[in-house]
Design a protein around this motif. Structure first.
Motif, PDB file in Angstrom:
ATOM      1  N   PRO A   1       1.061  -0.981  -0.197  1.00 43.39           N
ATOM      2  CA  PRO A   1      -0.326   0.199  -0.296  1.00 43.39           C
ATOM      3  C   PRO A   1       1.069   1.500   0.243  1.00 43.39           C
ATOM      4  O   PRO A   1       0.338   2.049  -0.344  1.00 43.39           O
ATOM      5  N   ILE A   2       1.715   1.031   0.602  1.00 45.78           N
ATOM      6  CA  ILE A   2       2.993   2.283   0.885  1.00 45.78           C
ATOM      7  C   ILE A   2       3.248   2.920  -0.462  1.00 45.78           C
ATOM      8  O   ILE A   2       3.183   3.810  -1.186  1.00 45.78           O
ATOM      9  N   GLN A   3       3.987   1.473  -0.748  1.00 42.77           N
ATOM     10  CA  GLN A   3       4.684   2.033  -2.358  1.00 42.77           C
ATOM     11  C   GLN A   3       3.912   2.511  -3.812  1.00 42.77           C
ATOM     12  O   GLN A   3       4.121   2.634  -4.123  1.00 42.77           O
ATOM     13  N   SER A   4       2.582   1.932  -3.881  1.00 43.03           N
ATOM     14  CA  SER A   4       2.199   2.149  -4.445  1.00 43.03           C
ATOM     15  C   SER A   4       1.514   3.635  -4.714  1.00 43.03           C
ATOM     16  O   SER A   4       1.284   4.314  -5.655  1.00 43.03           O
ATOM     17  N   LYS A   5       1.242   3.768  -3.304  1.00 43.92           N
ATOM     18  CA  LYS A   5       0.917   4.946  -2.745  1.00 43.92           C
ATOM     19  C   LYS A   5       1.109   6.450  -3.129  1.00 43.92           C
ATOM     20  O   LYS A   5       1.991   7.263  -3.816  1.00 43.92           O
ATOM     21  N   THR A   6       3.226   6.004  -2.783  1.00 44.85           N
ATOM     22  CA  THR A   6       3.840   6.676  -3.525  1.00 44.85           C
ATOM     23  C   THR A   6       4.143   7.242  -4.777  1.00 44.85           C
ATOM     24  O   THR A   6       4.021   8.012  -5.325  1.00 44.85           O
ATOM     25  N   CYS A   7       4.330   5.831  -5.887  1.00 48.05           N
ATOM     26  CA  CYS A   7       4.542   5.816  -6.573  1.00 48.05           C
ATOM     27  C   CYS A   7       3.744   6.322  -7.694  1.00 48.05           C
ATOM     28  O   CYS A   7       4.215   6.889  -8.840  1.00 48.05           O
ATOM     29  N   ASP A   8       2.426   6.289  -7.515  1.00 47.21           N
ATOM     30  CA  ASP A   8       0.836   7.186  -7.834  1.00 47.21           C
ATOM     31  C   ASP A   8       1.168   8.444  -7.657  1.00 47.21           C
ATOM     32  O   ASP A   8       0.721   9.267  -8.560  1.00 47.21           O
ATOM     33  N   ALA A   9       1.975   8.815  -6.347  1.00 53.44           N
ATOM     34  CA  ALA A   9       1.838  10.449  -6.175  1.00 53.44           C
ATOM     35  C   ALA A   9       3.128  11.309  -7.076  1.00 53.44           C
ATOM     36  O   ALA A   9       2.704  11.587  -7.438  1.00 53.44           O
ATOM     37  N   LEU A  10       4.060  10.185  -7.669  1.00 48.18           N
ATOM     38  CA  LEU A  10       5.175  11.001  -8.383  1.00 48.18           C
ATOM     39  C   LEU A  10       4.942  10.459  -9.669  1.00 48.18           C
ATOM     40  O   LEU A  10       5.436  11.626  -9.804  1.00 48.18           O
ATOM     41  N   PHE A  11       4.520   9.254  -9.979  1.00 53.26           N
ATOM     42  CA  PHE A  11       4.212  10.069 -11.167  1.00 53.26           C
ATOM     43  C   PHE A  11       3.355   9.439 -12.116  1.00 53.26           C
ATOM     44  O   PHE A  11       2.927   9.792 -12.917  1.00 53.26           O
TER      45      PHE A  11
ATOM     46  N   GLU B   1       0.059   2.621 -14.335  1.00 52.78           N
ATOM     47  CA  GLU B   1      -0.444   1.169 -14.749  1.00 52.78           C
ATOM     48  C   GLU B   1      -0.058   1.328 -15.888  1.00 52.78           C
ATOM     49  O   GLU B   1       0.379  -0.222 -16.496  1.00 52.78           O
ATOM     50  N   SER B   2       0.479   2.517 -16.817  1.00 55.04           N
ATOM     51  CA  SER B   2       1.084   1.933 -17.709  1.00 55.04           C
ATOM     52  C   SER B   2       2.769   1.309 -18.076  1.00 55.04           C
ATOM     53  O   SER B   2       2.979  -0.182 -18.400  1.00 55.04           O
ATOM     54  N   LEU B   3       3.127   1.303 -16.578  1.00 53.08           N
ATOM     55  CA  LEU B   3       4.150   0.882 -16.713  1.00 53.08           C
ATOM     56  C   LEU B   3       3.508  -0.824 -15.920  1.00 53.08           C
ATOM     57  O   LEU B   3       5.040  -1.560 -15.976  1.00 53.08           O
ATOM     58  N   ARG B   4       3.219  -0.897 -15.546  1.00 50.13           N
ATOM     59  CA  ARG B   4       3.354  -2.012 -14.293  1.00 50.13           C
ATOM     60  C   ARG B   4       2.368  -3.249 -15.445  1.00 50.13           C
ATOM     61  O   ARG B   4       3.184  -4.161 -15.657  1.00 50.13           O
ATOM     62  N   GLU B   5       1.999  -3.027 -16.788  1.00 48.27           N
ATOM     63  CA  GLU B   5       1.680  -3.232 -18.125  1.00 48.27           C
ATOM     64  C   GLU B   5       3.153  -3.862 -18.845  1.00 48.27           C
ATOM     65  O   GLU B   5       3.577  -5.083 -18.915  1.00 48.27           O
TER      66      GLU B   5
ATOM     67  N   LEU C   1       8.374  13.259 -11.984  1.00 48.85           N
ATOM     68  CA  LEU C   1       9.578  13.126 -10.739  1.00 48.85           C
ATOM     69  C   LEU C   1      10.091  14.109 -10.350  1.00 48.85           C
ATOM     70  O   LEU C   1       9.647  14.230  -9.318  1.00 48.85           O
ATOM     71  N   ALA C   2      10.627  14.603 -11.488  1.00 45.94           N
ATOM     72  CA  ALA C   2      10.971  16.270 -10.794  1.00 45.94           C
ATOM     73  C   ALA C   2      10.429  17.129 -10.428  1.00 45.94           C
ATOM     74  O   ALA C   2      10.341  17.885  -9.425  1.00 45.94           O
ATOM     75  N   ARG C   3       9.067  17.361 -11.315  1.00 44.66           N
ATOM     76  CA  ARG C   3       8.034  18.645 -10.730  1.00 44.66           C
ATOM     77  C   ARG C   3       7.481  18.318  -9.151  1.00 44.66           C
ATOM     78  O   ARG C   3       7.586  18.844  -8.899  1.00 44.66           O
ATOM     79  N   THR C   4       7.151  16.987  -9.372  1.00 38.73           N
ATOM     80  CA  THR C   4       6.529  16.341  -7.693  1.00 38.73           C
ATOM     81  C   THR C   4       7.546  17.179  -6.522  1.00 38.73           C
ATOM     82  O   THR C   4       7.182  17.275  -5.927  1.00 38.73           O
ATOM     83  N   VAL C   5       8.688  16.422  -6.677  1.00 37.51           N
ATOM     84  CA  VAL C   5       9.373  16.377  -5.654  1.00 37.51           C
ATOM     85  C   VAL C   5       9.593  17.939  -5.195  1.00 37.51           C
ATOM     86  O   VAL C   5       9.639  18.671  -4.298  1.00 37.51           O
ATOM     87  N   ARG C   6       9.821  18.511  -6.885  1.00 31.11           N
ATOM     88  CA  ARG C   6       9.887  20.814  -6.269  1.00 31.11           C
ATOM     89  C   ARG C   6       9.392  21.158  -5.879  1.00 31.11           C
ATOM     90  O   ARG C   6       9.351  22.045  -4.675  1.00 31.11           O
ATOM     91  N   ASP C   7       7.834  20.423  -6.360  1.00 29.80           N
ATOM     92  CA  ASP C   7       6.705  20.701  -5.373  1.00 29.80           C
ATOM     93  C   ASP C   7       6.740  20.379  -3.452  1.00 29.80           C
ATOM     94  O   ASP C   7       6.119  21.726  -2.917  1.00 29.80           O
ATOM     95  N   GLU C   8       6.489  19.243  -3.720  1.00 32.64           N
ATOM     96  CA  GLU C   8       6.883  19.175  -2.618  1.00 32.64           C
ATOM     97  C   GLU C   8       7.658  19.880  -1.729  1.00 32.64           C
ATOM     98  O   GLU C   8       7.367  19.987  -0.073  1.00 32.64           O
ATOM     99  N   LEU C   9       8.969  19.919  -1.624  1.00 30.86           N
ATOM    100  CA  LEU C   9       9.727  21.085  -1.075  1.00 30.86           C
ATOM    101  C   LEU C   9       9.477  22.558  -0.969  1.00 30.86           C
ATOM    102  O   LEU C   9      10.236  23.426  -0.643  1.00 30.86           O
TER     103      LEU C   9
END
Length: 210
Positions: free
Chosen positions: A36-46, A52-56, A186-194
């Motif tokens: 649950p945690i890894q899934s939520k983190t990956c969804d939030a970052l990407f 969904e595309s990456l899982r396939e 990923l870069a934009r999400t981390v930028r916004d989080e910080l």
């Protein structure tokens, strides 16, 4: 008496069917239920659609998250703490495995304060090339995006460059354009989080050299 026995028999059959149905569902957890945690983190970052595309591409069967559970908030707090505290030369900067999905292939991405200094990145004629005023990119098996991020309250930051690294996937469906989109996201999400106070602009086009 016959009616009572009939009701009891019906109840026993119904109970057996319910038990059978319950047993048949065991071990059939979704990836999000197992991690649950890894899934939520990956969804939030990407983004959930990208994941969904990456899982396939990575699987689609027998998928697992290889990295330890790490929330976006913990990544944010860890990077912020490193910016605020004195630099530990022995330990160095922490590298956060933010999304590591494994199956038939694998997808790996990390976030860290960059090992290279701003001066080294700006003067490099080889690995790094400029993609924006505060953004530099290196493209090998990973697309690495470094950008200046000034953290509020960190007047003496040991490092001002954040680095987001996104690996490729050994799938014909994994295109250069998709790889670039993931790195930008990923870069934009981390930028916004910080909440980088200098507000670096991460361009859509990283000018990746083919």
């Amino acid at each position: 008496m016959r009616s009572v026995m009939h009701m009891a028999w019906c109840g026993a059959v119904a109970g057996a069917l319910a038990l059978s149905a319950g047993c048949s569902g065991e071990g059939e957890q979704t990836l999000a239920e197992k991690y649950p945690i890894q899934s939520k983190t990956c969804d939030a970052l990407f983004g959930s659609k990208n994941m969904e595309s990456l899982r396939e591409m990575v699987g689609p069967d027998d998928l697992e998250f290889t990295n330890r559970p790490l929330s976006v908030d913990k990544v944010k707090k860890g990077l912020t703490q490193e910016a605020l505290e004195p630099y530990d030369k022995i330990r160095g900067f922490e590298e956060y495995d933010v999304c590591w999905l494994s199956g038939d292939s694998q997808f790996h991405s990390t976030v860290t304060w960059a090992a290279d200094s701003l001066k080294a990145v700006q003067s490099s004629a080889g690995r790094w090339h400029r993609a924006g005023s505060d953004v530099f990119v290196a493209d090998t098996s990973y697309v690495s995006v470094v950008f200046r991020c000034d953290v509020k309250g960190a007047s003496q930051q040991a490092q001002v460059l954040l680095e987001a690294r996104v690996g490729d996937v050994s799938s014909r469906k994994f295109s250069e354009a998709f790889h670039e989109e993931l790195a930008v996201r990923l870069a934009r999400t981390v930028r916004d989080e910080l909440r980088c106070t200098n507000q670096p602009e991460i361009p859509d086009d990283l000018a990746i050299e083919e």
